[in-house]
Design an enzyme around this catalytic site. Structure first.
Site, PDB file in Angstrom:
ATOM      1  CG  MET A  64      -1.910  -1.180   1.165  1.00 36.57           C
ATOM      2  SD  MET A  64      -3.417  -0.921   2.112  1.00 36.57           S
ATOM      3  CE  MET A  64      -2.769  -0.723   3.748  1.00 36.57           C
ATOM      4  N   GLY A  65       2.141   1.086  -0.409  1.00 35.75           N
ATOM      5  CA  GLY A  65       3.048   2.230  -0.475  1.00 35.75           C
ATOM      6  C   GLY A  65       3.600   2.602   0.887  1.00 35.75           C
ATOM      7  N   GLY A  79      11.200  -3.052   5.272  1.00 30.77           N
ATOM      8  CA  GLY A  79      10.447  -4.316   5.288  1.00 30.77           C
ATOM      9  C   GLY A  79       9.963  -4.662   3.882  1.00 30.77           C
ATOM     10  CG  HIS A  80       7.023  -2.294   1.922  1.00 32.99           C
ATOM     11  ND1 HIS A  80       6.908  -1.172   2.702  1.00 32.99           N
ATOM     12  CD2 HIS A  80       5.808  -2.896   1.944  1.00 32.99           C
ATOM     13  CE1 HIS A  80       5.676  -1.098   3.173  1.00 32.99           C
ATOM     14  NE2 HIS A  80       4.993  -2.121   2.739  1.00 32.99           N
ATOM     15  N   GLY A 126       4.952 -10.313   4.136  1.00 32.01           N
ATOM     16  CA  GLY A 126       5.778 -10.281   5.340  1.00 32.01           C
ATOM     17  C   GLY A 126       5.158 -11.058   6.495  1.00 32.01           C
ATOM     18  CG  ASP A 158       1.043  -7.376   7.999  1.00 34.24           C
ATOM     19  OD1 ASP A 158       0.609  -6.744   8.974  1.00 34.24           O
ATOM     20  OD2 ASP A 158       1.768  -6.861   7.131  1.00 34.24           O
ATOM     21  CB  SER A 170       4.678  -0.819  10.678  1.00 36.04           C
ATOM     22  OG  SER A 170       3.395  -0.297  10.371  1.00 36.04           O
ATOM     23  CB  SER A 171       3.375   2.130   6.182  1.00 42.20           C
ATOM     24  OG  SER A 171       3.909   1.240   5.242  1.00 42.20           O
TER      25      SER A 171
END
Ligand code: PAF
Length: 288
Positions: free
Chosen positions: A32-33, A38-39, A149, A152, A187-188
């Site tokens: 989700m950007g 992590g991404h 990941g 989640d 986390s975002s």
């Protein structure tokens, strides 16, 4: 290095047809950007395993149970595209809401049982929204592998089950959680924390590690482990614990006795920000 940014479903499918025909494995990293390391790890793993890496960036309205959370969610497309390019992503699929939901969505994916506890209990409709958009993305991109990941873990279990139950021809790859030096899972949402809130936030991983240590040392009473772990939050009025649960790692059902691998998962609120995390707990001598 640059990544091709594609906004329409037809265009991404056109771009991928040739790649698929050439026999290259397509790896999808759904996001989700507001991308972070992590991404980045998901992209790196995908890059090492696939001939073509697609990252999707789409803030999926239907998985948000609160409108203010959807509104507050960080949106940073330009630096995100650069981030993807630096990690060797070939195609960034960044559709608009109108492109993803061209008509009102009438069909939804409901994964039963696995969504009854943990986040599912507190975020009505969340996993229905996640499973629905992930199935749409898998059908649009048709990847050989898709990367998610471990942070989640319930989402991952739900997606695995959806893919298995609907015979979706994709391999779901789990990538370990990336943490800051003090243990906070990336986390975002971390960027929404104030300096003081960020200082407090690692309390969650401390609680989870307490439980993990007790299980490794032979504790079998899940409630006792949970209570001992929850003591970490005592004297922390800034933290509101939403849940702290010990569940089986596949069906995400609370366990009373710990007889094999379990997952301890927690969600806390610090101010207006909700943080989640989890750890796999392996009893000493467990082969299961
Ligand atoms: O984990 C996320 O960022 C989202 O839930 C996902 C999988 C991209 C679906 O919107």
């Amino acid at each position: 290095m640059s990544a091709q940014v594609v906004q329409s479903v037809a265009e991404v499918q056109r771009a991928l047809d040739g790649i698929r025909a050439a026999g290259r494995v397509i790896g999808l990293v759904p996001t989700m950007g507001a991308l972070h390391a992590g991404h980045g790890r998901l992209m790196e793993v995908a890059r090492s395993e696939c001939g073509c890496v697609v990252a999707s960036i789409f803030v999926n309205r239907i998985q948000f149970d609160r409108a203010d959370d959807y509104d507050r969610y960080p949106r940073t497309l330009t630096p995100d595209v650069e981030f993807c390019a630096e990690r060797g992503v070939d195609i960034v699929f960044a559709p608009s809401v109108e492109e993803m939901y061209a008509r009102p969505q009438r069909a939804f994916v409901e994964v039963e049982r696995l969504t009854e506890h943990l986040c599912g209990r507190f975020r009505p409709g969340h996993f229905r929204g996640v499973a629905t958009v992930v199935l749409k993305l898998l059908n649009i991109v048709r990847p050989g592998r898709a990367y998610f990941g471990e942070k989640d873990a319930q989402q991952l279990a739900v997606i695995r089950r959806m893919v298995a139950d609907f015979n979706v021809p994709v391999e779901i790859v789990e990538v370990p959680t990336v943490r800051d030096a003090d243990g906070l899972a990336l986390s975002s949402r971390n960027q929404l924390l104030s300096v003081e809130e960020r200082r407090i936030a690692p309390v969650l991983i401390r609680a989870l590690r307490t439980a993990q240590g007790l299980v490794a040392a032979g504790a079998t009473d899940a409630d006792a482990v949970r209570c001992e772990a929850a003591r970490v939050f005592e004297g922390r009025p800034e933290v509101r614990v939403e849940y702290l649960e010990i569940v089986d790692p596949e069906e995400m059902q609370p366990v009373a006795r710990i007889e094999g691998r379990v997952r301890i998962a927690g969600a806390i609120w610090i101010g207006k920000t909700r943080l989640i995390d989890n750890l796999l707990c392996v009893p000493a001598g467990s082969s299961r």
